[in-house]
Design an enzyme around this catalytic site. Structure first.
Site, PDB file in Angstrom:
ATOM      1  N   HIS A   1      -2.530  -1.906  -9.955  1.00 27.37           N
ATOM      2  CA  HIS A   1      -4.122  -1.324  -8.907  1.00 27.37           C
ATOM      3  C   HIS A   1      -5.488  -2.423  -8.592  1.00 27.37           C
ATOM      4  O   HIS A   1      -5.345  -2.950  -9.679  1.00 27.37           O
ATOM      5  CB  HIS A   1      -4.010  -0.192  -9.500  1.00 27.37           C
ATOM      6  CG  HIS A   1      -4.353   0.806  -8.953  1.00 27.37           C
ATOM      7  ND1 HIS A   1      -5.816   0.519  -8.168  1.00 27.37           N
ATOM      8  CD2 HIS A   1      -4.057   1.367  -7.206  1.00 27.37           C
ATOM      9  CE1 HIS A   1      -6.213   1.671  -7.127  1.00 27.37           C
ATOM     10  NE2 HIS A   1      -5.075   1.765  -6.380  1.00 27.37           N
TER      11      HIS A   1
ATOM     12  N   ASP B   1       2.725   5.708  -7.095  1.00 29.74           N
ATOM     13  CA  ASP B   1       3.621   5.974  -6.044  1.00 29.74           C
ATOM     14  C   ASP B   1       5.253   5.170  -7.156  1.00 29.74           C
ATOM     15  O   ASP B   1       6.429   5.642  -6.676  1.00 29.74           O
ATOM     16  CB  ASP B   1       3.718   3.988  -5.455  1.00 29.74           C
ATOM     17  CG  ASP B   1       2.894   5.003  -3.904  1.00 29.74           C
ATOM     18  OD1 ASP B   1       3.341   5.588  -3.596  1.00 29.74           O
ATOM     19  OD2 ASP B   1       1.799   3.900  -3.291  1.00 29.74           O
TER      20      ASP B   1
ATOM     21  N   HIS C   1       0.762  -1.478  -0.115  1.00 30.37           N
ATOM     22  CA  HIS C   1       0.035  -0.539   0.030  1.00 30.37           C
ATOM     23  C   HIS C   1       1.055   1.237  -0.076  1.00 30.37           C
ATOM     24  O   HIS C   1       1.676   1.641  -1.189  1.00 30.37           O
ATOM     25  CB  HIS C   1      -0.877   0.164   1.215  1.00 30.37           C
ATOM     26  CG  HIS C   1      -1.914   1.395   1.420  1.00 30.37           C
ATOM     27  ND1 HIS C   1      -2.195   1.368   0.501  1.00 30.37           N
ATOM     28  CD2 HIS C   1      -2.788   1.256   2.575  1.00 30.37           C
ATOM     29  CE1 HIS C   1      -3.765   2.213   0.640  1.00 30.37           C
ATOM     30  NE2 HIS C   1      -3.640   2.039   1.844  1.00 30.37           N
TER      31      HIS C   1
END
Ligand code: ACO
Length: 429
Positions: free
Chosen positions: A307, A363, A268
């Site tokens: 994702h 990210d 995460h």
């Protein structure tokens, strides 16, 4: 026949049932009536990891993962990133509308004037080892804030709740900066109320001997945009933790600490830290083919890719890629950027990633920017937690006002032993 219904035939009994479909969903509780007999508990929906279960109705954030769309309260993330500020977006998340001038002034004033923490916070911060992970320090100190505001545990008044919201959005950056300074052995820097939310964070992190810290406008804006992008993301792992833990009625400091714990995990919010480690271990563009081979063999994961919801380019990743250029113009280019760009180019052409719809997520590039600004990788999840605090609290507030919500408590399918008699110690095999 009514249109918005689902007809189910239970082949075990031959019985038929009709259940309503509302907003594209059936209620799991409507399945409970499907029973083989009076002893039967009723049909359950089994959905490990919530792959196809909506846990709430929410009016805050909308994602269309196939199209790569993200809206806060109906506003596309691209427009917010371009034209808004983090504090304005935080207001929007809570109130559902963009603030007018008076409302924004009041909101900004409240958050600016709750940034200070009790002096005792410094004492327990000092108790951590110098090499303690700043995310662990942040989590512990956010949880510890509940000891300073014990009335938050019992007072359910909405005005009082709002005060906790101001405090948390205001104090989390202070705690984050203290954790960072502690890890460097530097004295803590107190908040400067003359600065913006992002500018003050940079002040508390990086101020040295100068009398007045002046943030670099390019970095200040980059941080603010990154905060907008990270402010909320509907029912992700940490938001689910926030709602689930908050549903017990615990105070928001404890619930935010629990959400931050969920965010700390490498799948995460820990992913941007993992991306940098991965890029470093790849070493150079020459190492990419071997790394891709390892990923395809199941021996490695391409961190920052994939994702649960986005099966297209994460819209936040696109914006971040643009900010990266602006930040690198103000700092030095990050040598890992070349490897990241090449890795993305190769992965997006590779059948393994194409067929699984694996694209860069938020990210993949954020860590490169944070590193260029001067943050060590350990600070990355902390920098994620700061803006997400606003999203967690907006979701928590929505949950508390939702008459359908109760304490979160999933069912299970028991797979253990059937009833058996206790075996005394001496008679066990
Ligand atoms: N690298 C290689 N293969 C991957 C990756 C990846 N990053 N992500 C998914 N896959 C593969 C899986 O192995 C699986 O392959 P299979 O069908 O052959 O078994 C397939 O793609 C589907 O993946 P799932 O694991 O089922 O997808 P899920 O929705 O459960 O996981 C997750 C999503 C956790 C984000 C995953 O893609 C991942 O681990 N990515 C890397 C970590 C990361 O970047 N996390 C940040 C997410 S964004 C955020 O939290 C802010």
């Amino acid at each position: 026949m009514a249109e918005n219904t689902l007809t189910i035939t239970d082949n075990r009994t031959g019985s038929g049932y009709t259940v309503p479909i509302v907003d594209g969903a059936v209620r799991a509780m409507d399945l409970r009536q499907i029973r083989t007999g009076p002893e039967d508990f009723g049909l359950l929906a089994y959905d490990p990891a919530f792959m196809n279960t909506a846990s709430t109705r929410s009016a805050i954030t909308f994602i269309d993962g196939d199209k790569g769309i993200l809206w806060y309260r109906g506003y596309p993330i691209e427009q917010l990133a371009e034209q808004s500020t983090f504090l304005e977006v935080a207001y929007l998340l809570f109130h559902g509308e963009l603030p007018g001038a008076r409302a924004l002034e009041e909101w900004t004033w409240q958050i600016t004037h709750h940034t200070w923490v009790h002096e005792n916070v410094k004492k327990f911060m000092d108790g951590f080892h110098p090499d303690a992970h700043p995310m662990s320090m942040l989590i512990s100190s956010v949880a510890a804030l509940s000891t300073f505001y014990p009335d938050a545990r019992v007072n359910r008044d909405p005005g009082h709740r709002e005060l906790q919201i101001y405090r948390l959005i205001a104090k989390v950056p202070t705690l984050a900066a203290f954790a960072y300074r502690h890890s460097l052995g530097r004295p803590y820097v107190y908040p400067d109320n003359d600065l913006t939310y992002a500018g003050n964070l940079l002040n508390m992190l990086f101020k040295m001997t100068e009398l007045k810290y002046k943030p670099d406008p390019a970095l200040e804006r980059a941080i603010d945009v990154l905060f907008i992008l990270h402010a909320d993301h509907e029912q992700n792992c940490s938001t689910n933790a926030m709602r689930s833990v908050g549903s017990s009625g615990v105070d928001p400091y404890s619930a935010v600490a629990a959400a931050a714990v969920a965010l700390y995990g490498p799948l995460h919010g820990g992913a941007n830290e993992a991306v940098l480690r991965m890029l470093r271990s790849i070493g150079s563009s020459a190492g990419i083919p071997e790394f891709i081979r390892q990923v395809k063999a199941g021996d490695a994961k391409l961190m920052g890719f994939g994702h649960r919801v986005y099966k297209n380019y994460d819209p936040r990743a696109r914006i971040i890629k643009r900010i990266a250029d602006e930040v690198f113009a103000a700092t030095r280019p990050n040598p890992l950027l070349g490897i990241a760009l090449e890795l993305e180019r190769i992965a997006l052409q590779d059948d393994y990633f194409v067929t699984r719809k694996l694209y860069p997520n938020v990210d993949f590039y954020s860590g490169l920017i944070y590193e260029a600004i001067g943050f060590p990788v350990e600070m990355f999840p902390v920098l994620f937690a700061i803006p997400r605090t606003a999203g967690w609290l907006a979701q928590w507030q929505e949950m508390l006002g939702d008459p359908e919500q109760k304490i979160a408590r999933p069912r299970q399918i028991y797979t253990g032993a059937a009833r058996r008699e206790f075996v005394p110690f001496g008679r066990r095999p």
